[in-house]
Design a protein around this motif. Structure first.
Motif, PDB file in Angstrom:
ATOM      1  N   MET A 126      32.286 -74.758  27.519  1.00 23.32           N
ATOM      2  CA  MET A 126      32.705 -74.239  26.243  1.00 23.32           C
ATOM      3  C   MET A 126      31.883 -74.874  25.137  1.00 23.32           C
ATOM      4  O   MET A 126      31.510 -76.018  25.215  1.00 23.32           O
ATOM      5  CB  MET A 126      34.181 -74.512  26.019  1.00 23.32           C
ATOM      6  N   ASP A 127      31.710 -74.108  24.114  1.00 24.46           N
ATOM      7  CA  ASP A 127      30.843 -74.502  23.021  1.00 24.46           C
ATOM      8  C   ASP A 127      31.662 -75.122  21.900  1.00 24.46           C
ATOM      9  O   ASP A 127      32.597 -74.525  21.418  1.00 24.46           O
ATOM     10  CB  ASP A 127      30.125 -73.260  22.502  1.00 24.46           C
ATOM     11  N   THR A 128      31.327 -76.366  21.483  1.00 21.76           N
ATOM     12  CA  THR A 128      32.051 -76.981  20.371  1.00 21.76           C
ATOM     13  C   THR A 128      31.132 -77.716  19.410  1.00 21.76           C
ATOM     14  O   THR A 128      31.594 -78.280  18.439  1.00 21.76           O
ATOM     15  CB  THR A 128      33.091 -77.996  20.892  1.00 21.76           C
ATOM     16  N   SER A 129      29.883 -77.701  19.632  1.00 23.72           N
ATOM     17  CA  SER A 129      28.997 -78.478  18.754  1.00 23.72           C
ATOM     18  C   SER A 129      28.832 -77.787  17.423  1.00 23.72           C
ATOM     19  O   SER A 129      28.650 -76.581  17.351  1.00 23.72           O
ATOM     20  CB  SER A 129      27.634 -78.681  19.422  1.00 23.72           C
ATOM     21  N   ASP A 130      28.895 -78.559  16.348  1.00 23.94           N
ATOM     22  CA  ASP A 130      28.794 -78.008  15.002  1.00 23.94           C
ATOM     23  C   ASP A 130      27.367 -77.636  14.634  1.00 23.94           C
ATOM     24  O   ASP A 130      27.155 -76.924  13.667  1.00 23.94           O
ATOM     25  CB  ASP A 130      29.343 -79.008  13.976  1.00 23.94           C
ATOM     26  N   SER A 131      26.380 -78.076  15.398  1.00 23.52           N
ATOM     27  CA  SER A 131      24.992 -77.784  15.053  1.00 23.52           C
ATOM     28  C   SER A 131      24.612 -76.340  15.360  1.00 23.52           C
ATOM     29  O   SER A 131      23.615 -75.854  14.868  1.00 23.52           O
ATOM     30  CB  SER A 131      24.055 -78.742  15.796  1.00 23.52           C
ATOM     31  N   THR A 132      25.427 -75.632  16.166  1.00 23.23           N
ATOM     32  CA  THR A 132      25.082 -74.259  16.533  1.00 23.23           C
ATOM     33  C   THR A 132      25.930 -73.215  15.814  1.00 23.23           C
ATOM     34  O   THR A 132      25.816 -72.044  16.114  1.00 23.23           O
ATOM     35  CB  THR A 132      25.243 -74.067  18.055  1.00 23.23           C
ATOM     36  N   VAL A 133      26.773 -73.625  14.878  1.00 23.75           N
ATOM     37  CA  VAL A 133      27.589 -72.653  14.162  1.00 23.75           C
ATOM     38  C   VAL A 133      26.785 -72.053  13.017  1.00 23.75           C
ATOM     39  O   VAL A 133      25.902 -72.684  12.448  1.00 23.75           O
ATOM     40  CB  VAL A 133      28.905 -73.282  13.629  1.00 23.75           C
ATOM     41  N   SER A 134      27.105 -70.804  12.671  1.00 25.42           N
ATOM     42  CA  SER A 134      26.378 -70.112  11.616  1.00 25.42           C
ATOM     43  C   SER A 134      26.859 -70.511  10.226  1.00 25.42           C
ATOM     44  O   SER A 134      26.075 -70.592   9.309  1.00 25.42           O
ATOM     45  CB  SER A 134      26.529 -68.598  11.784  1.00 25.42           C
ATOM     46  N   PHE A 135      28.157 -70.720  10.064  1.00 25.15           N
ATOM     47  CA  PHE A 135      28.706 -71.111   8.771  1.00 25.15           C
ATOM     48  C   PHE A 135      30.047 -71.799   8.987  1.00 25.15           C
ATOM     49  O   PHE A 135      30.631 -71.736  10.052  1.00 25.15           O
ATOM     50  CB  PHE A 135      28.826 -69.926   7.811  1.00 25.15           C
TER      51      PHE A 135
END
Length: 125
Positions: free
Chosen positions: A1-10
């Motif tokens: 599951m994805d939780t890293s903040d570096s890959t969020v768009s906004f």
């Protein structure tokens, strides 16, 4: 599951997809959630410290029986009332309804209902 903040768009409010901004569905059985729009999967942390609560209100057991009794007690007509004597109880008020049951060049059928005993009678006019 994805939780890293570096890959969020906004940055979004809790409960919204950080990638596309769509509202997220409630958590699944595995503790994660998949966005309906972008199909990205998120951990429960995407909801932050949100808490969901609900109340279930049940109707009283007698709620429906009292409304049915009220309907039975009403002696209201099912349509317009005319002065017509009931052949069964001799009441002088009957309600009526009309329908075109035969071909268009013939008269309509009138259905009379006694307001007292609910006796039904038809007349071809």
């Amino acid at each position: 599951m994805d939780t890293s903040d570096s890959t969020v768009s906004f940055t979004t409010a809790p409960g919204f997809c950080p990638d596309c901004g769509s509202i997220l569905p409630l958590l699944g059985d595995q503790g994660g959630v998949t966005c309906y729009s972008c199909r990205r999967t998120w951990n429960a942390e995407v909801f932050g410290d949100m808490a969901i609560s609900y109340n279930i209100h049940f109707n009283d057991l007698n709620a429906y029986s009292t409304s049915m009794q009220k309907d039975d007690e009403d002696d209201e007509a099912d349509g317009p009332v005319v002065d017509r004597r009931c052949p069964q109880c001799q009441n002088d008020k009957m309600s009526y309804a009309t329908l075109q049951l035969r071909s268009a060049d013939e008269g309509q059928t009138v259905f009379y209902t006694c307001t007292k005993c609910k006796f039904k009678e038809t007349e071809n006019s």
